[in-house]
Write an enzyme that holds these catalytic residues in place. Structure first.
Site, PDB file in Angstrom:
ATOM      1  N   GLY A  52       4.918  11.463  -2.253  1.00  0.00           N
ATOM      2  CA  GLY A  52       5.435   9.902  -1.803  1.00  0.00           C
ATOM      3  C   GLY A  52       6.481  10.034  -0.865  1.00  0.00           C
ATOM      4  N   GLU A  67       0.984  13.033 -12.466  1.00  0.00           N
ATOM      5  CA  GLU A  67       2.290  12.169 -12.142  1.00  0.00           C
ATOM      6  C   GLU A  67       2.706  11.406 -13.310  1.00  0.00           C
ATOM      7  OE1 GLU A  67       2.025  11.194  -7.630  1.00  0.00           O
ATOM      8  OE2 GLU A  67       1.314   9.694  -8.629  1.00  0.00           O
ATOM      9  N   GLU A 101       1.051   2.790  -9.775  1.00  0.00           N
ATOM     10  CA  GLU A 101       1.383   1.748  -9.164  1.00  0.00           C
ATOM     11  C   GLU A 101       0.093   0.504  -9.154  1.00  0.00           C
ATOM     12  OE1 GLU A 101       3.339   3.102  -5.830  1.00  0.00           O
ATOM     13  OE2 GLU A 101       4.989   3.965  -7.084  1.00  0.00           O
ATOM     14  N   HIS A 103      -3.724   5.359  -9.366  1.00  0.00           N
ATOM     15  CA  HIS A 103      -2.164   5.536  -9.303  1.00  0.00           C
ATOM     16  C   HIS A 103      -1.552   4.548 -10.306  1.00  0.00           C
ATOM     17  CE1 HIS A 103       1.849   5.769  -7.722  1.00  0.00           C
ATOM     18  NE2 HIS A 103       1.396   6.749  -7.133  1.00  0.00           N
ATOM     19  N   ASN A 136       1.003  10.515  -0.150  1.00  0.00           N
ATOM     20  CA  ASN A 136       0.716   9.005  -0.334  1.00  0.00           C
ATOM     21  C   ASN A 136       1.891   8.170   0.069  1.00  0.00           C
ATOM     22  OD1 ASN A 136       0.524   6.454  -1.585  1.00  0.00           O
ATOM     23  ND2 ASN A 136       0.842   7.087  -3.790  1.00  0.00           N
ATOM     24  N   TRP A 137       1.430   7.536   1.507  1.00  0.00           N
ATOM     25  CA  TRP A 137       2.451   6.838   2.138  1.00  0.00           C
ATOM     26  C   TRP A 137       2.750   5.360   1.236  1.00  0.00           C
ATOM     27  CZ3 TRP A 137       0.975   6.827   8.056  1.00  0.00           C
ATOM     28  CH2 TRP A 137       1.208   8.354   8.258  1.00  0.00           C
ATOM     29  N   LYS A 138       2.058   5.090   0.292  1.00  0.00           N
ATOM     30  CA  LYS A 138       2.154   3.718  -0.268  1.00  0.00           C
ATOM     31  C   LYS A 138       2.099   2.634   0.805  1.00  0.00           C
ATOM     32  CE  LYS A 138       4.260   6.001  -3.981  1.00  0.00           C
ATOM     33  NZ  LYS A 138       5.020   6.078  -5.131  1.00  0.00           N
ATOM     34  N   SER A 144       8.421  12.796  -7.306  1.00  0.00           N
ATOM     35  CA  SER A 144       9.842  13.274  -6.869  1.00  0.00           C
ATOM     36  C   SER A 144       9.506  14.549  -6.323  1.00  0.00           C
ATOM     37  CB  SER A 144      10.880  13.041  -7.899  1.00  0.00           C
ATOM     38  OG  SER A 144      11.042  11.622  -8.207  1.00  0.00           O
ATOM     39  N   ILE A 150       8.413   9.330 -11.036  1.00  0.00           N
ATOM     40  CA  ILE A 150       7.909   8.552  -9.518  1.00  0.00           C
ATOM     41  C   ILE A 150       8.809   7.723  -9.132  1.00  0.00           C
ATOM     42  CG2 ILE A 150       6.192   7.210  -8.537  1.00  0.00           C
ATOM     43  CD1 ILE A 150       4.110   8.280 -10.485  1.00  0.00           C
ATOM     44  N   GLY A 151       9.075   7.862  -7.360  1.00  0.00           N
ATOM     45  CA  GLY A 151       9.844   7.059  -6.943  1.00  0.00           C
ATOM     46  C   GLY A 151      11.373   7.213  -7.151  1.00  0.00           C
TER      47      GLY A 151
HETATM   48  P1  PGA Z   1       7.386   9.881  -5.094  1.00  0.00           P
HETATM   49  O1  PGA Z   1       6.125   9.104  -5.251  1.00  0.00           O
HETATM   50  O2  PGA Z   1       7.115  11.310  -4.407  1.00  0.00           O
HETATM   51  O3  PGA Z   1       8.129   9.125  -3.918  1.00  0.00           O
HETATM   52  O4  PGA Z   1       8.046  10.047  -6.173  1.00  0.00           O
HETATM   53  C1  PGA Z   1       4.994  10.019  -5.783  1.00  0.00           C
HETATM   54  C2  PGA Z   1       3.770   9.114  -5.987  1.00  0.00           C
HETATM   55  O5  PGA Z   1       3.929   8.028  -6.548  1.00  0.00           O
HETATM   56  O6  PGA Z   1       2.539   9.637  -5.696  1.00  0.00           O
END
Ligand code: PGA
Length: 252
Positions: A232, A163, A95, A93, A8-10, A211, A168-169
């Site tokens: 991510g 997730e 986000e 997701h 997931n490149w966002k 993560s 995350i993040g």
């Molecule tokens: P991350 O993101 O690996 O940077 O924590 C994962 C995601 O949001 O899918």
């Protein structure tokens, strides 16, 4: 069950040139990958330009809309995405949910994806782990509402990505532990088996995201019995992403 590693490149990288570089970097490292599905979800605008450097790479969308066409400013239909080779789409997701995506939206999106024979990657996860364990109810509701009205025959086109938002993040509290993931995936299977019956859910893949790094991914597969990962940050670095894919492949 075939394992899957999804990038997931966002909203990254900032240039098409950089995107092409990452795809080709990943492509060159997939020679010995035979059992693991590799899916890249770049920003949709890159989909028409990125060259598929390796037939082992599949493309996915980070988001898609449930209407076919019309006055929906900023949205992209699934039919449009399909024309650019998209075979998967992330749904729900955290986000996107933060921008207002509801469980009802995830349900409509999954139904539309299935109509177009595209695999839905349904993201679920709680924002906090409260001491009363109310997060289990939260997860149950996310699953039940996302899958409402979806037939058991479609389950092979749905992947569930657990997730937890707190994992995350770059500001994450920490990644989940393999034990926490295992417990949650057993819980998810119980919810699914209550809806569809135990024998109909054997093939549904439950993967971990939040993560994921080469250094922490192994226990999720071995102890957590994860069917793969949603990655991510590390999916933008071919070397790290390939390491995660190789670790997954070697344990398949
Ligand atoms: P991350 O993101 O690996 O940077 O924590 C994962 C995601 O949001 O899918």
């Amino acid at each position: 069950m075939r394992k899957i590693v999804i990038a997931n490149w966002k909203m990254n990288p900032s240039s098409l040139k950089e995107a092409e570089k990452i795809v080709s970097g990943i492509g060159t490292g997939l020679k010995n990958i035979k059992k693991t599905e590799v899916v890249l979800c770049p920003p949709s605008i890159y989909l028409s330009k990125i060259k598929k450097t390796n037939k082992k790479i599949y493309f996915g969308a980070q988001n898609s809309f449930y209407e076919d066409s019309g006055a929906y400013t900023g949205e992209i239909s699934i039919e449009m995405l399909k024309q650019f080779g998209v075979k998967y789409s992330i749904v729900g997701h955290s986000e996107r949910r933060a921008f207002g995506e509801t469980n009802k939206d995830t349900n409509l999106k999954i139904k539309k994806l299935l109509e177009f024979k595209i695999t839905a990657i349904l993201c679920i996860g709680e924002s906090v782990r409260d001491e009363e364990h109310k997060y289990f109810d939260f997860i149950k509701k996310q699953i039940e509402e996302a899958l409402e009205g979806i037939n058991k025959n479609s389950l092979n086109k749905i992947i569930i990505a657990y997730e937890p938002i707190w994992a995350i993040g770059k500001n994450a509290l920490r990644e989940a532990t393999a034990g926490e993931f295992l417990e949650m995936s057993i819980f998810i299977k119980k919810i699914l088996s209550d809806i569809y019956g135990a024998k109909n859910i054997e093939d549904i893949r439950i993967i971990y995201g939040g993560s994921v790094h080469p250094e922490n991914s192994l226990p999720f597969i071995i102890d957590g019995k994860s069917a793969g990962f949603l990655v991510g940050r590390d999916s933008l670095e071919p070397k790290k992403f390939l390491e995660i894919i190789k670790l997954t492949e070697n344990l398949s």
